[in-house]
Design an enzyme around this catalytic site. Structure first.
Site, PDB file in Angstrom:
ATOM      1  N   GLU A  98      -8.739  12.181  12.266  1.00  0.00           N
ATOM      2  CA  GLU A  98      -7.895  11.062  12.708  1.00  0.00           C
ATOM      3  C   GLU A  98      -7.022  11.424  13.900  1.00  0.00           C
ATOM      4  O   GLU A  98      -6.153  12.289  13.810  1.00  0.00           O
ATOM      5  CB  GLU A  98      -7.012  10.585  11.555  1.00  0.00           C
ATOM      6  CG  GLU A  98      -6.205   9.344  11.887  1.00  0.00           C
ATOM      7  CD  GLU A  98      -5.475   8.795  10.674  1.00  0.00           C
ATOM      8  OE1 GLU A  98      -4.513   8.042  10.862  1.00  0.00           O
ATOM      9  OE2 GLU A  98      -5.880   9.115   9.537  1.00  0.00           O
ATOM     10  N   LYS A 105       0.838  -1.191   0.000  1.00  0.00           N
ATOM     11  CA  LYS A 105       0.000   0.000   0.000  1.00  0.00           C
ATOM     12  C   LYS A 105       0.873   1.240   0.000  1.00  0.00           C
ATOM     13  O   LYS A 105       1.929   1.264   0.641  1.00  0.00           O
ATOM     14  CB  LYS A 105      -0.910   0.024   1.240  1.00  0.00           C
ATOM     15  CG  LYS A 105      -1.721   1.308   1.380  1.00  0.00           C
ATOM     16  CD  LYS A 105      -2.540   1.347   2.657  1.00  0.00           C
ATOM     17  CE  LYS A 105      -3.252   2.695   2.783  1.00  0.00           C
ATOM     18  NZ  LYS A 105      -4.101   2.776   3.999  1.00  0.00           N
ATOM     19  N   GLU A 117     -11.589  10.425  -5.112  1.00  0.00           N
ATOM     20  CA  GLU A 117     -11.555  10.454  -3.642  1.00  0.00           C
ATOM     21  C   GLU A 117     -10.795  11.675  -3.142  1.00  0.00           C
ATOM     22  O   GLU A 117     -11.222  12.356  -2.200  1.00  0.00           O
ATOM     23  CB  GLU A 117     -10.923   9.182  -3.097  1.00  0.00           C
ATOM     24  CG  GLU A 117     -10.849   9.138  -1.576  1.00  0.00           C
ATOM     25  CD  GLU A 117     -10.249   7.859  -1.051  1.00  0.00           C
ATOM     26  OE1 GLU A 117      -9.485   7.933  -0.061  1.00  0.00           O
ATOM     27  OE2 GLU A 117     -10.545   6.781  -1.604  1.00  0.00           O
ATOM     28  N   GLU A 171      -7.542  -2.707   2.708  1.00  0.00           N
ATOM     29  CA  GLU A 171      -6.712  -1.522   2.964  1.00  0.00           C
ATOM     30  C   GLU A 171      -6.758  -1.169   4.449  1.00  0.00           C
ATOM     31  O   GLU A 171      -5.729  -0.825   5.058  1.00  0.00           O
ATOM     32  CB  GLU A 171      -7.219  -0.341   2.129  1.00  0.00           C
ATOM     33  CG  GLU A 171      -6.439   0.942   2.351  1.00  0.00           C
ATOM     34  CD  GLU A 171      -7.069   2.136   1.659  1.00  0.00           C
ATOM     35  OE1 GLU A 171      -6.708   3.272   2.022  1.00  0.00           O
ATOM     36  OE2 GLU A 171      -7.931   1.942   0.770  1.00  0.00           O
ATOM     37  N   LYS A 198     -12.165  14.904  -0.847  1.00  0.00           N
ATOM     38  CA  LYS A 198     -11.533  15.311   0.401  1.00  0.00           C
ATOM     39  C   LYS A 198     -11.063  16.764   0.342  1.00  0.00           C
ATOM     40  O   LYS A 198     -11.121  17.491   1.346  1.00  0.00           O
ATOM     41  CB  LYS A 198     -10.353  14.395   0.720  1.00  0.00           C
ATOM     42  CG  LYS A 198     -10.754  12.973   1.102  1.00  0.00           C
ATOM     43  CD  LYS A 198      -9.530  12.100   1.296  1.00  0.00           C
ATOM     44  CE  LYS A 198      -9.908  10.693   1.727  1.00  0.00           C
ATOM     45  NZ  LYS A 198      -8.716   9.804   1.851  1.00  0.00           N
TER      46      LYS A 198
END
Length: 798
Positions: free
Chosen positions: A599, A550, A777, A643, A781
């Site tokens: 986060e 990843k 994506e 993921e 964002k």
């Protein structure tokens, strides 16, 4: 050639300039002066510390890194320390495999008992206070750790001593004039008189906590190698000015200085008086902030200077120079005083009233916790692979020297760090070093139980702090008091706006009014689908061949602004529309990093580490039915679940490696934001031994959620290919005096300049990823901050 010694007031600047001047030809001069024999001597020095693979070794006064490189080649983790920026630049140009930092040998930014060995090459005579440097070496070494000091010496046989003196006093200065710097290499012979005699040197080392001291003579007595082991008990404290250790060391060292001063006139300069030389030495060695240690170079007989910096240099290292490397100042004693506040305050509004830097704001609505800070009483600025370890060492000293407020959980340090260990050289990140934390002069902390104002100052600033406290105490609110100066009354400062008002409700702006005022337009150099596709293809190939599992690729947008809105104007509406996020603002050099991040990197408290694993994204639906369907789709997506699992597994492995017992739910939950749903797994790890929030950050950063898997390979790729990240995907937060604290990953963020702004967004790339979907994506964002700034949130052309 006689050389006039610099007067005490100019000594630091002269010495530093001398080192910087000779850096370019430093290695050449070493080889020529020693006929290449210095290479063998350095190998013997490394042998003397019984170095093993994986040991941590400090090369004190590393110069351009000869000893450091030899140690690294044997598999050691090496930290090179020097005072001269020019020498350290030379080591970087040679790609020395070591963490390089600019620091004072008498105040090393390393934790006690954290190193296995310490070496130094031809630098001992340059320490103004040899005892202080050796006591600090003892502090950072583990019990049984080894030290080896390579130095020049005087042959005992008369004939050899005569020939050596002739070469040292005549030939070496001539070589210096021809190939490098005549003045610098004319100083070399004089520096030898600062060396203590063998018996005195043994006394210094033993007083500092070393045992089994031995001396090996080489080249007929012209070179010496001193080695010793750190005693397991009764060792030095490491303080340059404390206890009998420091006293004994200074006594011996001082006699060497006086002896050197008395001989300076007839042996070297022919003009400088012994009293003047002694005065200069005493002036420098007496400095509380920066002694001579760091200015030693580490070269065979080729050191250009006899001492180091003064307190003025230490002060400079805490300001402009600090962003280029480790600060060299001794950690001060911090005094703090608190004042309970009545009434309901808005921390963001309090912070927005003040001019000056730095500014820090951090608010977590879910925990009803808000922190605001202005001004700095002390800063920790670090770079390189050891940035967290070095910062932790300073933090440990800081909290041990800070007066308790009775509430050890109140923040002591606030700040953050960049994604990469060396930060970013991109001009947009000017003023944002790889790691920066500071003790605020004035801080507001608001929690469920109420609000408090905290004033902090370094010892010696009591009078200034008392005046500030009286003003705070007598004011109706702390907002009417500035950080040691005045409130914002028309000056351009931390608010980023001219004429910032202090009136109540100054930030009660709506998102719509902010957007209208901003009038932003995207710049023409933003990455479109075509450029993204090329980068995506490159990463996808690495994933296909198995090199990576990843990688999180990021994009940035630059906006040209008609007017930069005040950071508080942007953050106020974000608090209302994004209550699940942590909102932040930190300023530096008239630039402001703001954000609303979903986060949490980690939170430490009560013997527990809490962390969020966040990965897997889908855009929100246009109506409640579609929105719920999209959330279900995310929880069933094989690609997103895989993921997400990569992130969870990697974070759990990091915590377990540190001895933590980790608890995690069986499946992720949905986190919903205005722009997207995310998969989130909260982790809870029980600590087996004490660990500060800063230690925990070093353990987890960067997580695969912002970097990739395997983390180190992905990090190396992104540090090279996305060097413009700066503090984006770094973290911001706070630490208390008890070691507790919390850090938030810098996501959904924007960097504000004078008439421009930058925003970022990223997407995790795995084997099932498709370029178009991942680009979409990032577009989604980006809208989180673009909408606030009034920019066109539509994508750029390919």
């Amino acid at each position: 050639m006689a050389m006039t010694l610099p007067p005490a007031g100019d000594k630091a600047a002269v010495v530093e300039a001398m080192f910087d001047r000779i850096a370019a030809r430093y290695d050449l001069m070493n080889r020529l002066m020693t006929f290449g024999m210095d290479r063998r001597w350095r190998r013997l020095t490394i042998d003397a510390v019984h170095l093993q693979r994986g040991h941590r070794l400090v090369d004190l006064a590393c110069g351009t890194g000869d000893l450091a490189q030899d140690a690294a080649a044997r598999g050691a983790e090496v930290i090179g320390v020097d005072f001269s920026a020019g020498m350290l630049d030379g080591a970087r140009r040679r790609h020395v495999d070591a963490a390089l930092l600019r620091a004072d040998a008498a105040a090393l930014p390393l934790a006690s008992a954290s190193c296995d060995a310490l070496v130094s090459g031809f630098a001992l005579r340059n320490f103004v206070d040899i005892g202080a440097a050796m006591a600090e070496a003892a502090r950072i070494l583990k019990p049984g750790g080894r030290i080896a000091l390579l130095e020049v010496d005087r042959p005992r046989l008369a004939l050899l001593r005569y020939g050596h003196g002739l070469y040292f006093n005549k030939v070496v200065p001539l070589l210096g004039r021809l190939l490098s710097d005549g003045e610098a290499y004319s100083y070399l012979p004089s520096s030898v008189v600062y060396l203590p005699a063998e018996k005195q040197m043994r006394s210094i080392l033993e007083s500092c906590g070393f045992e089994a001291v031995s001396k090996r003579s080489m080249l007929g007595g012209a070179v010496q190698l001193l080695s010793a082991s750190r005693s397991a008990a009764g060792s030095a404290t490491g303080s340059a000015s404390s206890s009998a250790v420091g006293s004994a060391a200074r006594s011996v060292s001082g006699s060497a200085t006086r002896r050197a001063a008395g001989r300076a006139t007839d042996s070297v300069t022919g003009r400088a008086t012994g009293s003047a030389t002694g005065s200069a030495a005493r002036s420098v060695s007496g400095s509380a902030t920066d002694s001579a240690a760091g200015s030693a170079t580490g070269s065979a007989g080729s050191s250009a200077a006899a001492s180091a910096s003064s307190s003025a240099t230490g002060s400079a290292l805490l300001s402009a120079r600090a962003i280029h490397g480790a600060t060299a100042a001794v950690v001060p004693r911090i005094e703090r005083r608190s004042l309970e506040l009545s009434g309901d305050i808005d921390v963001l509004e309090e912070v927005s009233r003040f001019t000056g830097e730095p500014v820090f704001y951090w608010e977590n609505p879910r925990r009803s916790l808000a922190i605001g800070a202005v001004g700095s009483a002390y800063e920790i600025v670090r770079e390189g692979p050891a940035r967290f370890a070095m910062a932790q060492a300073c933090y440990e000293q800081l909290r041990s020297r800070s007066r308790s407020l009775g509430d050890e959980e109140l923040p002591l340090l606030v700040g953050g760090f960049a994604f990469a260990e060396r930060g970013s050289s991109d001009p947009r990140w000017r003023g944002f070093p790889p790691l920066r934390f500071f003790v605020p002069r004035l801080m507001w902390v608001k929690g469920p139980a109420g609000a408090v104002a905290v004033l902090s100052w370094a010892a010696g600033e009591e009078e200034k702090s008392e005046k500030l406290y009286r003003r705070v105490e007598s004011a109706a609110t702390v907002a009417t008091v500035a950080t040691g100066a005045t409130a914002a009354t028309g000056a351009t400062g931390a608010t980023g706006a001219t004429g910032a008002t202090g009136a109540t409700g100054a930030i009660a702006a709506t998102a719509a009014s902010v957007a209208t005022a901003a009038t932003a337009a995207l710049a023409a150099d933003d990455e479109g689908r075509g450029a993204w596709g090329l980068r995506f293809a490159s990463v996808a190939a690495l994933i296909a061949e198995g090199t990576l599992s990843k990688v999180v690729l990021a994009r940035s947008r630059r906006l040209e602004l008609a007017r930069v809105p005040r950071p508080a104007e942007l953050l106020a509406p974000l608090r209302e529309t994004r209550p699940a996020c942590t909102h932040f603002w930190i300023s530096s050099k008239q630039r402001h990093l703001i954000g609303s991040s979903p986060e949490m990197l980690l939170r430490v408290g009560g013997g527990v580490i809490e962390a969020d694993a966040v990965a897997g994204t889908i855009a929100r639906g246009s109506d409640p039915g579609e929105d719920a369907a999209r959330a279900r789709t995310l929880t069933e997506s094989g690609k997103d679940l895989r993921e997400h699992a990569l992130v969870v597994d990697s974070m759990v492995a990091s915590l377990e490696k540190a001895g933590c017992s980790v608890r995690r739910p069986a499946s992720p939950e949905i986190m919903s934001l205005p722009e997207a749903h995310h998969l989130r797994t909260p982790l809870r790890a029980k600590l087996q031994s004490p660990l500060s929030a800063l230690d925990a950050a070093a353990l987890l950063h960067p997580t695969p959620a912002v970097c990739g898997v395997p983390t180190r390979r992905a990090y190396e790729l992104l540090s090279r290919e996305e060097s413009w990240r700066g503090w984006y995907t770094g973290a911001l937060g706070w630490l208390s005096a008890s070691g507790s604290g919390e850090f938030t990953v810098s996501l959904r963020s924007a960097l504000l300049g004078e008439n421009e702004a930058w925003v970022w967004a990223g997407a995790g790339i795995v084997s099932e990823s498709r370029a178009e979907a991942e680009f979409d994506e990032t577009e989604n964002k980006l809208r989180a901050m673009l909408t606030q700034l009034g920019g066109d949130s539509g994508e750029r052309a390919a």
